[in-house]
Motif scaffolding. Sequence first.
Motif, PDB file in Angstrom:
ATOM      1  N   ASP A 130       0.834  -1.210   0.000  1.00  0.00           N
ATOM      2  CA  ASP A 130       0.000   0.000   0.000  1.00  0.00           C
ATOM      3  C   ASP A 130       0.865   1.255   0.000  1.00  0.00           C
ATOM      4  O   ASP A 130       0.634   2.198  -0.770  1.00  0.00           O
ATOM      5  N   LEU A 131       1.872   1.279   0.885  1.00  0.00           N
ATOM      6  CA  LEU A 131       2.779   2.425   0.959  1.00  0.00           C
ATOM      7  C   LEU A 131       3.518   2.606  -0.362  1.00  0.00           C
ATOM      8  O   LEU A 131       3.685   3.736  -0.854  1.00  0.00           O
ATOM      9  N   ASN A 132       3.944   1.500  -0.959  1.00  0.00           N
ATOM     10  CA  ASN A 132       4.654   1.526  -2.230  1.00  0.00           C
ATOM     11  C   ASN A 132       3.827   2.207  -3.317  1.00  0.00           C
ATOM     12  O   ASN A 132       4.315   3.056  -4.074  1.00  0.00           O
ATOM     13  N   VAL A 133       2.552   1.839  -3.411  1.00  0.00           N
ATOM     14  CA  VAL A 133       1.679   2.403  -4.439  1.00  0.00           C
ATOM     15  C   VAL A 133       1.508   3.906  -4.254  1.00  0.00           C
ATOM     16  O   VAL A 133       1.588   4.684  -5.213  1.00  0.00           O
ATOM     17  N   PHE A 134       1.277   4.343  -3.019  1.00  0.00           N
ATOM     18  CA  PHE A 134       1.102   5.775  -2.754  1.00  0.00           C
ATOM     19  C   PHE A 134       2.353   6.569  -3.131  1.00  0.00           C
ATOM     20  O   PHE A 134       2.264   7.633  -3.764  1.00  0.00           O
ATOM     21  N   LEU A 135       3.523   6.073  -2.755  1.00  0.00           N
ATOM     22  CA  LEU A 135       4.766   6.784  -3.058  1.00  0.00           C
ATOM     23  C   LEU A 135       5.039   6.807  -4.560  1.00  0.00           C
ATOM     24  O   LEU A 135       5.473   7.833  -5.102  1.00  0.00           O
ATOM     25  N   ALA A 136       4.781   5.687  -5.251  1.00  0.00           N
ATOM     26  CA  ALA A 136       5.013   5.619  -6.699  1.00  0.00           C
ATOM     27  C   ALA A 136       4.096   6.586  -7.436  1.00  0.00           C
ATOM     28  O   ALA A 136       4.525   7.287  -8.366  1.00  0.00           O
ATOM     29  N   LEU A 137       2.831   6.650  -7.019  1.00  0.00           N
ATOM     30  CA  LEU A 137       1.895   7.588  -7.639  1.00  0.00           C
ATOM     31  C   LEU A 137       2.298   9.025  -7.370  1.00  0.00           C
ATOM     32  O   LEU A 137       2.227   9.879  -8.263  1.00  0.00           O
ATOM     33  N   ALA A 138       2.725   9.298  -6.153  1.00  0.00           N
ATOM     34  CA  ALA A 138       3.124  10.660  -5.784  1.00  0.00           C
ATOM     35  C   ALA A 138       4.288  11.144  -6.651  1.00  0.00           C
ATOM     36  O   ALA A 138       4.290  12.286  -7.131  1.00  0.00           O
ATOM     37  N   LEU A 139       5.274  10.282  -6.863  1.00  0.00           N
ATOM     38  CA  LEU A 139       6.430  10.671  -7.674  1.00  0.00           C
ATOM     39  C   LEU A 139       6.029  10.921  -9.122  1.00  0.00           C
ATOM     40  O   LEU A 139       6.471  11.896  -9.742  1.00  0.00           O
ATOM     41  N   ALA A 140       5.174  10.060  -9.673  1.00  0.00           N
ATOM     42  CA  ALA A 140       4.733  10.232 -11.058  1.00  0.00           C
ATOM     43  C   ALA A 140       3.930  11.517 -11.232  1.00  0.00           C
ATOM     44  O   ALA A 140       4.128  12.265 -12.198  1.00  0.00           O
ATOM     45  N   VAL A 141       3.033  11.787 -10.302  1.00  0.00           N
ATOM     46  CA  VAL A 141       2.222  13.012 -10.372  1.00  0.00           C
ATOM     47  C   VAL A 141       3.106  14.248 -10.258  1.00  0.00           C
ATOM     48  O   VAL A 141       2.900  15.250 -10.965  1.00  0.00           O
ATOM     49  N   PHE A 142       4.101  14.198  -9.388  1.00  0.00           N
ATOM     50  CA  PHE A 142       5.029  15.322  -9.229  1.00  0.00           C
ATOM     51  C   PHE A 142       5.729  15.644 -10.548  1.00  0.00           C
ATOM     52  O   PHE A 142       5.820  16.809 -10.953  1.00  0.00           O
ATOM     53  N   VAL A 143       6.216  14.601 -11.237  1.00  0.00           N
ATOM     54  CA  VAL A 143       6.926  14.822 -12.502  1.00  0.00           C
ATOM     55  C   VAL A 143       5.984  15.373 -13.563  1.00  0.00           C
ATOM     56  O   VAL A 143       6.364  16.254 -14.353  1.00  0.00           O
ATOM     57  N   ILE A 144       4.750  14.896 -13.592  1.00  0.00           N
ATOM     58  CA  ILE A 144       3.776  15.427 -14.555  1.00  0.00           C
ATOM     59  C   ILE A 144       3.543  16.917 -14.317  1.00  0.00           C
ATOM     60  O   ILE A 144       3.493  17.723 -15.259  1.00  0.00           O
ATOM     61  N   ILE A 145       3.436  17.311 -13.048  1.00  0.00           N
ATOM     62  CA  ILE A 145       3.109  18.705 -12.708  1.00  0.00           C
ATOM     63  C   ILE A 145       4.282  19.636 -12.978  1.00  0.00           C
ATOM     64  O   ILE A 145       4.120  20.700 -13.593  1.00  0.00           O
ATOM     65  N   VAL A 146       5.487  19.260 -12.532  1.00  0.00           N
ATOM     66  CA  VAL A 146       6.637  20.173 -12.647  1.00  0.00           C
ATOM     67  C   VAL A 146       7.365  20.029 -13.976  1.00  0.00           C
ATOM     68  O   VAL A 146       8.171  20.880 -14.351  1.00  0.00           O
ATOM     69  N   GLY A 147       7.114  18.932 -14.689  1.00  0.00           N
ATOM     70  CA  GLY A 147       7.782  18.719 -15.968  1.00  0.00           C
ATOM     71  C   GLY A 147       7.011  19.371 -17.105  1.00  0.00           C
ATOM     72  O   GLY A 147       6.079  20.153 -16.886  1.00  0.00           O
ATOM     73  N   PRO A 148       7.381  19.043 -18.342  1.00  0.00           N
ATOM     74  CA  PRO A 148       6.655  19.570 -19.511  1.00  0.00           C
ATOM     75  C   PRO A 148       5.321  18.839 -19.664  1.00  0.00           C
ATOM     76  O   PRO A 148       5.197  17.899 -20.449  1.00  0.00           O
ATOM     77  N   THR A 149       4.333  19.261 -18.898  1.00  0.00           N
ATOM     78  CA  THR A 149       3.069  18.530 -18.755  1.00  0.00           C
ATOM     79  C   THR A 149       2.418  18.207 -20.088  1.00  0.00           C
ATOM     80  O   THR A 149       2.044  17.054 -20.353  1.00  0.00           O
ATOM     81  N   ILE A 150       2.274  19.220 -20.941  1.00  0.00           N
ATOM     82  CA  ILE A 150       1.582  19.012 -22.209  1.00  0.00           C
ATOM     83  C   ILE A 150       2.345  18.024 -23.087  1.00  0.00           C
ATOM     84  O   ILE A 150       1.748  17.142 -23.715  1.00  0.00           O
ATOM     85  N   PHE A 151       3.675  18.162 -23.113  1.00  0.00           N
ATOM     86  CA  PHE A 151       4.468  17.234 -23.926  1.00  0.00           C
ATOM     87  C   PHE A 151       4.328  15.807 -23.409  1.00  0.00           C
ATOM     88  O   PHE A 151       4.158  14.870 -24.205  1.00  0.00           O
ATOM     89  N   ILE A 152       4.411  15.603 -22.101  1.00  0.00           N
ATOM     90  CA  ILE A 152       4.307  14.254 -21.522  1.00  0.00           C
ATOM     91  C   ILE A 152       2.975  13.618 -21.883  1.00  0.00           C
ATOM     92  O   ILE A 152       2.910  12.469 -22.340  1.00  0.00           O
ATOM     93  N   LEU A 153       1.886  14.369 -21.711  1.00  0.00           N
ATOM     94  CA  LEU A 153       0.553  13.835 -21.997  1.00  0.00           C
ATOM     95  C   LEU A 153       0.365  13.585 -23.490  1.00  0.00           C
ATOM     96  O   LEU A 153      -0.190  12.559 -23.900  1.00  0.00           O
ATOM     97  N   SER A 154       0.822  14.513 -24.319  1.00  0.00           N
ATOM     98  CA  SER A 154       0.676  14.376 -25.768  1.00  0.00           C
ATOM     99  C   SER A 154       1.550  13.236 -26.304  1.00  0.00           C
ATOM    100  O   SER A 154       1.116  12.451 -27.160  1.00  0.00           O
ATOM    101  N   TYR A 155       2.771  13.156 -25.802  1.00  0.00           N
ATOM    102  CA  TYR A 155       3.713  12.121 -26.251  1.00  0.00           C
ATOM    103  C   TYR A 155       3.212  10.730 -25.861  1.00  0.00           C
ATOM    104  O   TYR A 155       3.296   9.775 -26.646  1.00  0.00           O
ATOM    105  N   PHE A 156       2.670  10.603 -24.653  1.00  0.00           N
ATOM    106  CA  PHE A 156       2.105   9.329 -24.228  1.00  0.00           C
ATOM    107  C   PHE A 156       0.935   8.930 -25.121  1.00  0.00           C
ATOM    108  O   PHE A 156       0.834   7.776 -25.552  1.00  0.00           O
ATOM    109  N   THR A 157       0.042   9.890 -25.402  1.00  0.00           N
ATOM    110  CA  THR A 157      -1.124   9.600 -26.238  1.00  0.00           C
ATOM    111  C   THR A 157      -0.691   9.136 -27.626  1.00  0.00           C
ATOM    112  O   THR A 157      -1.211   8.144 -28.153  1.00  0.00           O
ATOM    113  N   ASN A 158       0.278   9.836 -28.202  1.00  0.00           N
ATOM    114  CA  ASN A 158       0.782   9.466 -29.525  1.00  0.00           C
ATOM    115  C   ASN A 158       1.465   8.095 -29.494  1.00  0.00           C
ATOM    116  O   ASN A 158       1.278   7.264 -30.390  1.00  0.00           O
TER     117      ASN A 158
END
Length: 506
Positions: A256-284
């Motif tokens: 349970d702790l593992n899942v929360f921490l893994a999600l937190a790190l991924a969400v952090f990178v989405i927010i502080v990183g190039p959000t639009i590029f990450i989302l668009s690149y994943f979709t493509n």
Amino acid sequence: MNQRIDKTIFWPSLILVVFVTMLLVMFRETAAPVIEGIMAAINSNLDWAFEFLTIGLFIVILWLIFGRYGKVKLGGKDDHPEFSRFSWGGMLFTASMGTSIMFWSIVEPLYYYTGPPFGIEAGSLEAAEFAVSYGLFHWGISAWALYALPAVVIAYTLFVRKDASLKISSACRGVLGKHADGLLGKTIDVLVIWSLIGGLGTSLGLGVPMVAAVIGDIFGIEQSLGLSIMIIFIWTVIFSSSAYLGLYKGIRKLSDLNVFLALALAVFVIIVGPTIFILSYFTNSLGLMLDNFMRMTLYTDPIFESGFPQTWTVFYWAWFAATAPFIGLFVARISKGRSIRELLSHVLLWGTLGSWLYFGVFGGYGMNLELSGAVDLIGILTEQSEQDVIVAVLNSLPLAPIVLVFFAILGFIFLATSLDSATYVLASIATSNLKPDEEPARWHRLLWGIVLSAMAIGLTVVGGLQVIQTSSVFVSVPVLLMYILLTASLYKWLKQDENNHVYVKR
């Protein structure tokens, strides 16, 4: 509780692990090229077999999910799920992935960019398009199909057929009959234990250097043998404590702790990183993967002989197949009261979405750094190491010192969740008369934790982890036959028990 050690499995397995480890310690330099040569031969000559196996299993699983047996309950009418959907799903994912997903989600797209498939020019824009899409393919539904089939057969054996043992040999009993309890069955179980040891060697081989590099960067110290041994010791304390506490107090809470921490790190990178590029690149990338799914699935490249599918796809299928019996045993143990449809669909769903999240976020972020020229990751990969690439990616993020510490902690917990479930399964395989509601003895779980730790330290000292992780893939060859036995056994039992099945209404 009438538990006892199954000496015919425990001692051969323990002796095999110790003996092979000692041989690798003494003859590492001569063993490595021989093992790598055999591995290359397996990948080259059995590429078609592993690819047909994977797509065939996926078809069988779709038939089970959407067919009339989908609602069959894995248990009696009074059996109910032991864990919430969140905890259950968390254990499904974290037991399987370990630190592998943290490592490859950052590094793997760079390899595809510089060595792309289908004759695409290296370093081109088209290669960049396929960089993450191939990661989504390798860590998506095909990979999880390899894990899902053994899990459902073992769960059926344990909770419907009421076989008082958590063993692959028992799950093959529908075809093997009395031979499941004889020499053939014992050989199968010992091979499963060896595949599990090798799979852990892979996790340690990736995880120890990665965490050592991150910790070294945090404290400004050089990576060293002493640092690696300290990391293994800390891991041993974490996963042995969790396995000692058992499924309910230890493994579930750590997952349970593992899942929360893994999600937190991924969400952090989405927010502080190039959000639009990450989302668009994943979709493509997702669209490109789905568009080329069958081509990727059956790609062997016999004309151009680039070696891409053998180096990547076939190796992954062989590696996942070798570790699948262990994952299947653990997933089956935590799935009482679920339906066949629920178990299969959730293994595919949780596993695929978790893997796609990390490849989409970290693969996309890393590729953005490379394509924008912000960080020369290809240069670091070529001139330094894969671990240095990971450190460079983390250092490029805002609040880098905090991110590095968070990543190191997550690395410890990610591998610990795989190792604690592994020691649980090892002890279960080597225990006789283990009923579905019982756990193997605590001392037995702790013993396997100590054995794994000693093996890891010994191989780290001589640099032999790479050899043992490669040798584990040898087990994938007999596992090809094991999949056939498992599928045939399940089909036979489903037909035999048709009038006695309990169905889940939800």
